[in-house]
Design an enzyme around this catalytic site. Structure first.
Site, PDB file in Angstrom:
ATOM      1  N   GLU A  34       0.829  -1.208   0.000  1.00 29.66           N
ATOM      2  CA  GLU A  34       0.000   0.000   0.000  1.00 29.66           C
ATOM      3  C   GLU A  34       0.867   1.264   0.000  1.00 29.66           C
ATOM      4  O   GLU A  34       1.872   1.355   0.699  1.00 29.66           O
ATOM      5  CB  GLU A  34      -0.918   0.024   1.227  1.00 29.66           C
ATOM      6  CG  GLU A  34      -1.677  -1.258   1.498  1.00 29.66           C
ATOM      7  CD  GLU A  34      -2.430  -1.823   0.310  1.00 29.66           C
ATOM      8  OE1 GLU A  34      -2.761  -1.079  -0.629  1.00 29.66           O
ATOM      9  OE2 GLU A  34      -2.674  -3.041   0.311  1.00 29.66           O
ATOM     10  N   ASP A 173      -4.071   0.837  -9.696  1.00 31.68           N
ATOM     11  CA  ASP A 173      -5.473   0.450  -9.810  1.00 31.68           C
ATOM     12  C   ASP A 173      -5.881   0.230 -11.252  1.00 31.68           C
ATOM     13  O   ASP A 173      -6.458  -0.803 -11.607  1.00 31.68           O
ATOM     14  CB  ASP A 173      -6.370   1.519  -9.173  1.00 31.68           C
ATOM     15  CG  ASP A 173      -6.160   1.654  -7.677  1.00 31.68           C
ATOM     16  OD1 ASP A 173      -5.456   0.803  -7.099  1.00 31.68           O
ATOM     17  OD2 ASP A 173      -6.689   2.612  -7.093  1.00 31.68           O
TER      18      ASP A 173
END
Length: 387
Positions: A34, A173
């Site tokens: 992340e 993404d």
């Protein structure tokens, strides 16, 4: 929504004249890594089999009508004016993709579109990237004979979110949504876009997605602040070492240079980035070699780092992860996505999943005051036209 139901709704909305085409674009889960995509590091996502569906039909003018069944709203766009308009709200995501591809010279004309998704908005499963890649693929297949290469689609969707909508996100993404493969996770180097696939099969375990139902809006969160803090750390380190990104540093490099960063907050952000990048590379090797328990321990380390160093978790994510790890048949758990709410993941013995969901759901409701949702999804294909 089933494709036939979606087609029926399309005909009710737009009439039954002309050919209708069908598209699907998935969401994604990042297993580990992340906040590394905008730091030039490695991430390890996979496309899930939840996502966004579309029925589309060409028009003979410059009007684009988009109806969303999820929010029961209609957007009307004219290709002669694709400038950003705050009042267009959610429609700015597909509109931004139109703007970027039209600007690059690709063909585009009017359309009637009906979209319906089963991704929870604001949950960190990339509903925005799913919609962006969906629109990019529609433009490629309807008006450009499917000849716009995937990297162009990914970059246009990424620029739509960053430059057009104003969420300064990394490219992970859009890449995962476009490039997903069934039963596989992607080791992606976000600086170069070099990538490798690893079979993502967990044997006796299942991956459970846990939605805290604490929504976050990245425009209003500290997401951009974290990016700026990492940029400041990089600036400081570059005075002493010629690197292009924080993720160019090994752990040993970082430990030698850490004392140069005087601000504790900035130091913590940099430390998370460097150590997390190392964890991603190890996680990929563990998954390739079916070392599920070792992989799961890295998830726990990652969450602790995101909580204590990067400070992007919060009460809801920490509660659901702590309760998950207290369950005897859960061997790993962490937040996924940008944080500040949204989803976490857990690795749980298959034959205990139902017990896990019931118990964690009850404890979370008691602690937080509202319900969490749980999803079991496989890793699926990237965006495609459904024939």
């Amino acid at each position: 929504m089933h494709i036939k139901n979606l087609a029926d709704r399309f005909i009710q909305s737009y009439g039954n004249v002309g050919d209708i085409r069908f598209f699907f674009s998935p969401g994604r889960v990042n297993l580990i890594g992340e906040h590394l995509d905008y730091n030039g590091g490695y991430v390890f996502p996979y496309a899930i089999d939840l996502g966004t569906y579309a029925c589309v039909r060409k028009r003979n003018d410059t009007k684009i009508n988009i109806i969303s069944t999820n929010i029961d709203e209609k957007a009307c766009i004219d290709l002669r004016n694709l400038e950003f308009n705050k009042e267009d709200d959610w429609a700015n995501y597909p509109k931004g993709v139109m703007y970027m591809l039209k600007k690059e010279g690709y063909a585009l004309n009017g359309m009637d579109i009906l979209i319906s998704g089963n991704l929870p908005n604001g949950a960190g499963l990339s509903s925005s990237a799913s919609l962006e890649i969906l629109m990019a693929l529609i433009i490629s297949n309807l008006f450009n004979e499917g000849k716009i290469d995937k990297f162009t689609l990914i970059k246009a969707a990424h620029r739509a979110e960053g430059e057009y909508v104003g969420v300064n996100c990394g490219i992970m993404d859009q890449f995962a949504v476009c490039m997903g493969k069934k039963n596989s996770a992607i080791l992606l180097h976000c600086g170069s876009l070099k990538h490798e696939y690893a079979k993502f099969l967990l044997g006796d375990y299942s991956l459970v997605i846990m939605n805290t139902n604490k929504q976050r809006n990245l425009n209003k969160s500290k997401y951009n602040e974290r990016r700026e803090e990492c940029g400041e750390a990089l600036k400081i380190i570059k005075r002493n070492k010629n690197i292009g990104s924080l993720c160019n540093l090994t752990i040993e490099n970082y430990e030698e240079l850490e004392s140069l960063i005087k601000d504790e907050g900035i130091r913590k952000r940099a430390k998370h980035v460097v150590y997390e990048n190392d964890r991603v590379k190890r996680a990929y090797e563990y998954i390739r070699n079916d070392k599920i328990e070792e992989f799961s321990k890295l998830l726990i380390e990652s969450h602790e780092s995101l909580k204590n160093l990067y400070e992007v978790t919060g009460k809801e994510l920490d509660t659901i992860v702590e309760e998950a790890l207290a369950f005897e048949s859960c061997i790993g758990a962490k937040m996924t996505g940008a944080g500040f709410g949204g989803c976490a993941i857990a690795i749980v013995l298959k034959d205990r999943v139902n017990d896990f969901i019931e118990k964690i759901g009850r404890k979370y409701r008691t602690e937080i005051g509202y319900y969490a949702n749980f999803y079991l999804t496989g890793s699926g294909e990237g965006a495609l036209e459904i024939f």
